[in-house]
Design an enzyme around this catalytic site. Structure first.
Site, PDB file in Angstrom:
ATOM      1  N   CYS A  85     -29.820 -23.955 -48.402  1.00 62.17           N
ATOM      2  CA  CYS A  85     -29.050 -25.195 -48.429  1.00 62.17           C
ATOM      3  C   CYS A  85     -29.104 -25.741 -49.843  1.00 62.17           C
ATOM      4  O   CYS A  85     -30.166 -25.756 -50.460  1.00 62.17           O
ATOM      5  CB  CYS A  85     -29.651 -26.203 -47.454  1.00 62.17           C
ATOM      6  SG  CYS A  85     -28.788 -27.785 -47.434  1.00 62.17           S
TER       7      CYS A  85
ATOM      8  N   HIS B  50     -25.348 -31.468 -41.077  1.00 61.95           N
ATOM      9  CA  HIS B  50     -25.492 -32.457 -42.158  1.00 61.95           C
ATOM     10  C   HIS B  50     -24.880 -33.797 -41.752  1.00 61.95           C
ATOM     11  O   HIS B  50     -25.331 -34.855 -42.199  1.00 61.95           O
ATOM     12  CB  HIS B  50     -24.795 -31.961 -43.432  1.00 61.95           C
ATOM     13  CG  HIS B  50     -25.623 -31.022 -44.260  1.00 61.95           C
ATOM     14  ND1 HIS B  50     -26.789 -31.400 -44.896  1.00 61.95           N
ATOM     15  CD2 HIS B  50     -25.438 -29.717 -44.591  1.00 61.95           C
ATOM     16  CE1 HIS B  50     -27.289 -30.366 -45.567  1.00 61.95           C
ATOM     17  NE2 HIS B  50     -26.488 -29.321 -45.398  1.00 61.95           N
TER      18      HIS B  50
ATOM     19  N   HIS C   7     -24.496 -25.241 -39.516  1.00 58.63           N
ATOM     20  CA  HIS C   7     -25.296 -25.783 -40.616  1.00 58.63           C
ATOM     21  C   HIS C   7     -24.600 -26.992 -41.242  1.00 58.63           C
ATOM     22  O   HIS C   7     -25.221 -28.046 -41.428  1.00 58.63           O
ATOM     23  CB  HIS C   7     -25.530 -24.684 -41.667  1.00 58.63           C
ATOM     24  CG  HIS C   7     -26.276 -25.150 -42.885  1.00 58.63           C
ATOM     25  ND1 HIS C   7     -27.524 -24.672 -43.223  1.00 58.63           N
ATOM     26  CD2 HIS C   7     -25.944 -26.047 -43.853  1.00 58.63           C
ATOM     27  CE1 HIS C   7     -27.936 -25.271 -44.336  1.00 58.63           C
ATOM     28  NE2 HIS C   7     -27.001 -26.108 -44.741  1.00 58.63           N
ATOM     29  N   GLU C   8     -23.305 -26.842 -41.555  1.00 60.58           N
ATOM     30  CA  GLU C   8     -22.593 -27.935 -42.242  1.00 60.58           C
ATOM     31  C   GLU C   8     -22.435 -29.148 -41.332  1.00 60.58           C
ATOM     32  O   GLU C   8     -22.609 -30.286 -41.777  1.00 60.58           O
ATOM     33  CB  GLU C   8     -21.231 -27.459 -42.748  1.00 60.58           C
ATOM     34  CG  GLU C   8     -21.291 -26.357 -43.814  1.00 60.58           C
ATOM     35  CD  GLU C   8     -22.251 -26.647 -44.946  1.00 60.58           C
ATOM     36  OE1 GLU C   8     -22.452 -27.829 -45.304  1.00 60.58           O
ATOM     37  OE2 GLU C   8     -22.836 -25.683 -45.479  1.00 60.58           O
TER      38      GLU C   8
HETATM   39 NI    NI Z   1     -26.855 -27.464 -46.335  1.00 58.56          NI
END
Ligand code: NI
Length: 179
Positions: free
Chosen positions: A101, A147, A143-144
């Site tokens: 990341c 966030h 993953h995105e």
């Molecule tokens: Ni990330």
């Protein structure tokens, strides 16, 4: 259009739940997406979420037309701007794989993710996006979108022994890929 600095783990702005976008195709939204692309490309990222540049909105970008030097051997993901996303797991199958990341530079960890997901959302013009994907594509989306909920990949890990420095775990990766 400008390369923005990327917030690093420890910054409380990475832990917020992002606000939804309410107006489409505005100059502000287009400028945000352009800055995110510039910033992602400069860092050779596989994706980037608006909170990583300090913007509290549900906007993520991922994919590119070329293979990513930080993730050699992974399938290409079409360049995508995804706004106000909803990710739904399909089936119960999980997969462990390495993730990095840009907000956790220099490290990689093995993270469990849903193998197959459906994601829905909107592009910059407000046109709907609805895709069913698997594998690396599904991993990057999860993953995105994490966030946007204030979740960083170490918070998803189950075995902290599988977390380490990229240069130690993957000494053959190009030296400029230190994230
Ligand atoms: Ni990330």
């Amino acid at each position: 259009m400008a390369i923005q600095s990327i917030l690093k783990m420890g910054d409380p702005r990475l832990l917020r739940v992002a606000r939804p976008v309410l107006a489409w195709n505005t100059p502000e939204l287009r400028a945000l997406v352009a800055d995110m692309y510039d910033t992602m490309r400069a860092a050779s990222g596989a994706g980037l979420a608006a909170p990583q540049i300090g913007v509290d909105l549900q906007v993520v970008i991922f994919g590119s037309n070329e293979a990513n030097p930080r993730y050699p051997g992974r399938e290409a993901i079409p360049p995508t701007v995804l706004i106000n996303p909803v990710v739904t797991p399909l089936g119960s199958e999980e997969e462990d794989d390495w993730e990095g990341c840009l907000s956790v530079p220099g490290l990689r960890g093995r993270v469990p993710r849903w193998q197959r997901v459906r994601y829905q959302g909107f592009d910059v013009e407000g046109a709907p996006i609805d895709r069913t994907v698997q594998g690396f594509h599904a991993r990057v989306v999860q993953h995105e979108c994490d966030h946007l909920a204030g979740v960083l990949y170490p918070m998803r890990m189950r075995d902290m022994r599988q977390w380490g420095f990229t240069e130690v775990l993957f000494p053959d990766l190009a030296p400029d890929t230190d994230d």
